[in-house]
Write a protein that holds these residues in place. Sequence first.
Motif, PDB file in Angstrom:
ATOM      1  N   VAL B  92     -24.212   1.273 -15.260  1.00  0.00           N
ATOM      2  CA  VAL B  92     -23.517   2.245 -15.874  1.00  0.00           C
ATOM      3  C   VAL B  92     -22.068   1.870 -16.281  1.00  0.00           C
ATOM      4  N   ARG B  93     -21.485   1.218 -15.680  1.00  0.00           N
ATOM      5  CA  ARG B  93     -20.230   0.247 -16.193  1.00  0.00           C
ATOM      6  C   ARG B  93     -20.347  -0.130 -17.566  1.00  0.00           C
ATOM      7  N   GLN B  94     -21.539  -0.739 -17.809  1.00  0.00           N
ATOM      8  CA  GLN B  94     -21.707  -1.316 -19.153  1.00  0.00           C
ATOM      9  C   GLN B  94     -21.902  -0.241 -20.187  1.00  0.00           C
ATOM     10  N   HIS B 112      -9.128   5.365 -21.477  1.00  0.00           N
ATOM     11  CA  HIS B 112      -9.268   4.359 -20.463  1.00  0.00           C
ATOM     12  C   HIS B 112     -10.268   4.512 -19.501  1.00  0.00           C
ATOM     13  N   LEU B 113     -11.116   3.579 -18.992  1.00  0.00           N
ATOM     14  CA  LEU B 113     -12.043   3.550 -18.360  1.00  0.00           C
ATOM     15  C   LEU B 113     -11.861   4.473 -17.099  1.00  0.00           C
ATOM     16  N   ASP B 114     -10.542   4.108 -16.258  1.00  0.00           N
ATOM     17  CA  ASP B 114     -10.120   4.646 -15.143  1.00  0.00           C
ATOM     18  C   ASP B 114      -9.871   5.864 -15.386  1.00  0.00           C
ATOM     19  N   ASP B 115      -9.442   6.560 -16.491  1.00  0.00           N
ATOM     20  CA  ASP B 115      -9.118   8.132 -16.403  1.00  0.00           C
ATOM     21  C   ASP B 115     -10.424   8.671 -16.883  1.00  0.00           C
ATOM     22  N   VAL B 116     -11.290   8.171 -17.671  1.00  0.00           N
ATOM     23  CA  VAL B 116     -12.628   8.738 -17.757  1.00  0.00           C
ATOM     24  C   VAL B 116     -13.444   9.017 -16.470  1.00  0.00           C
ATOM     25  N   VAL B 117     -13.539   7.823 -15.787  1.00  0.00           N
ATOM     26  CA  VAL B 117     -14.068   7.689 -14.514  1.00  0.00           C
ATOM     27  C   VAL B 117     -13.765   8.909 -13.484  1.00  0.00           C
ATOM     28  N   GLY B 123     -16.974   7.472 -10.162  1.00  0.00           N
ATOM     29  CA  GLY B 123     -16.708   6.076  -9.724  1.00  0.00           C
ATOM     30  C   GLY B 123     -17.523   5.296  -8.952  1.00  0.00           C
ATOM     31  N   HIS B 124     -18.415   6.330  -8.059  1.00  0.00           N
ATOM     32  CA  HIS B 124     -19.307   5.442  -7.250  1.00  0.00           C
ATOM     33  C   HIS B 124     -20.538   5.083  -7.859  1.00  0.00           C
ATOM     34  N   GLY B 144     -19.019  10.304 -20.625  1.00  0.00           N
ATOM     35  CA  GLY B 144     -18.072   9.413 -20.476  1.00  0.00           C
ATOM     36  C   GLY B 144     -18.217   8.182 -21.298  1.00  0.00           C
ATOM     37  N   ARG B 145     -19.600   7.854 -21.841  1.00  0.00           N
ATOM     38  CA  ARG B 145     -19.667   6.841 -22.778  1.00  0.00           C
ATOM     39  C   ARG B 145     -19.376   7.344 -24.266  1.00  0.00           C
TER      40      ARG B 145
END
Lengths: 231, 363
Positions: B92-94, B112-117, B123-124, B144-145
Motif C-alpha cells: 500500500v505504501r509503495q 505529503h504522505l502523512d497528510d494524505v494518510v 495509516g494502518h 491517496g495514490r
Amino acid sequence: MADWLTPEGWQAVRLSLRVSLWAVAASLPLGILVAYALARWRFPGHGVLNGLVHLPLVLPPVVTGYLLLVIFGRRGVVGQWLDQFGIVIAFRWTGAALAAAIMAFPLMVRAIRLAVEAVDPRLEQAASTLGAARPWVFLTVTLPLILPGILAGAILAFAKAMGEFGATITFVSNIPGQTQTLPSAIYAVLQVPGGEAAAARLVATAIAIAIAALFLSEWLSRAIARRIRGG
Amino acid sequence: MLSVRLRHEFKGFVLDAAFEAPAGLTVLFGPSGSGKTTVVNAVAGLLRPQSGRIAVGNDVLTDSAQGLWLPPHRRGVGYVFQDSRLFPHLSVRQNLLFGHWFTGRGGGRAAHLDDVVDLLGIGHLLRRRPAALSGGERQRVALGRALLSHPRLLLMDEPLAALDQARKDEILPYLERLRDQAGLPILYVSHAAAEVARLATHVVMLTDGIVAVAGSVSRVLSDPAVAPLLGQDQTGAVLTARIAAQEPDGLTRLAIPAGTLFVPYVAAPPGTLLRLRILAQDVMIATEELHGISALNVIPARVRDLTDTAGGVLVRLDAGNQTILSRVTARSATALKLAPGMPVQAVLKAVSVAPGTIGVSGG
C-alpha cells in the motif's frame, strides 16, 4: 564422484551447461522484447514475425542447422561479415550456443508472451496517469508482473538448450572439448562398441540436470508469486 | 478551471461535448453509454480525441488545431478508476508513493504522505498488499495514490459504483473533506443522483454524447428538464441551510432564506452550513395558511412554473432566493388552480441532510 564420468564426459557436461546458460542469457532480452511486441503491439509484419519465431519449432532440426551453416558459416552471408572482425562461430562453442538459442527461442517467447497477455493493460494506464513514461511503466509495473513468466520461459529454454542435438551437430559438428555437448557425447559414445555403460551414466547425468532445473524453477516461481500476491 | 471541448466519433455514437469545470467538484452525470468515461479518458490522455481542446487553467493538454497532445504521464492529472487498479506487486505504501516518485521532483501541489494518510484514514494499511484490502479500503488507497502524484486536477470515474452502501458511506465523508479542503478541481463521473446531490458543486449533464444541462448543483437539480434524466423518485432540489440552534427536544433548527426548518439532530455547532436534499415527491403544496398539521416544516413560497412530466406535474417553487421542487398530480394542480406567481405553502414531509457538508455553499 569425479570418476562417475570420463574426463571427456565431464567436459561435455561443462560445455553443455556453458552453452545453455549463454544461449538463455543472451537471448532473454530479445525474447522479452519479441514477446511484448507480439502480445501488445499491432504492426505490419506481426504475423511474419510470429511465424519466424516459431519456425524452429516446426522445422526439422537438421534443416535449422543447415540454414545456420549457410548463413553463419565462414562462407555464409553473415559469417563472412563477422569473419572480417575475426569472429568465427561455425564449429565453435559459440555456434553451439547460437543453435541452442534459436531452437529454444519459440518456447521462451511463448511462455513470456502468455505472461504479458495476462497483465491487465489498465494497470499500465494507471501507471501512466501517475506520471510514469512508457519505459518506466514497463520497468515498474509490467516487468515485475511478468517475472514468473520470464522465469518459466528461461527454464524451459534452458532445458531445451541442454537437449538440443540435431541443429547443433549439423552446424558445429561434434568436436570433443569444442562443440561436443552432452547429447552429442551420448551419441558419440553409443557409436563405439561397448559404450553402453558410459552412455547410461551420461544419460543419468542429463536426467539429473533436467530434474534439478525443474525443481529450481518450481521453487523460484512460487517465491516470486508469493511476493507478487503479497501473502 | 478545466475547460473541455471535444468531438470523437465511435461506431454508431458521436461524442460532441463542451463544458467548463470551475474549482470545486463537478459531477459529470448521465445514463450509462452517454460518453462520460470517454470525456474523462480524453482529459487524462488515455484517449486521443479526433478534435477538440482541453485545458487546465492556462495549460493546454490537447489542442487538435495546433496538433498538440500531451501523453498521460505529462498531464499532471490524477485519476481514480472505478476498479481502483492498485499495483498488486507493491505494498500500500509503495502504491501511494508510486506517482510521488515520478512527479515529486516537479512542481505541482505539494502533498505529503502523512497528510494524505491522515485525510483518508489508511495509516494502518501501509504495509499490506492490495489483495488484503476491502473494496472500500482499496478505493481510499487509490484516491491517496492519485493525490500524491501532485495533480492539478483530479478525475474520478464512478469511484463508488462497485461498492455496497456501507462501503460508500465509509468513503463519502473523505470525498467531501477532499472537495472542501484540497482546493483541487475534481471531475467526478457518476450516474447516481444521490451522489450528485451530496457531492457536487457543479453538474454537467451528459446525454447521448451531448451536454444537456450544465451549471451549479442547485440550479441543475431544480431544472424540470433534468427530472426525466434523474428518474421520478430521484428528482429533488438541493439547497443550503445554516444551523440556527440545537433545540432541547433533540431537533436541530436550520435557517434558510425562506424561513425555518427542523431536522433530526445534526452534530455540528450553530452557524455551520449544511446541504439539504428535498425530493420533489416529499413536498406537498397548500394554497392557504395551514393549521392543525403534523408536518414541522412548512415554508412560504411562490410558484415559478409548472412542467408536465410522466409522473405528474413538477412545480418549481421560489422560496426566498432558493428553489424547491414539488411533484403533484395533474388533478391536484387543476383543483388548486396552480399558476405561475401564485403564493403557496410548501409542506416538506422529509428533509435529508447530507452529513459532513460543512462549509459548502452549494452554488
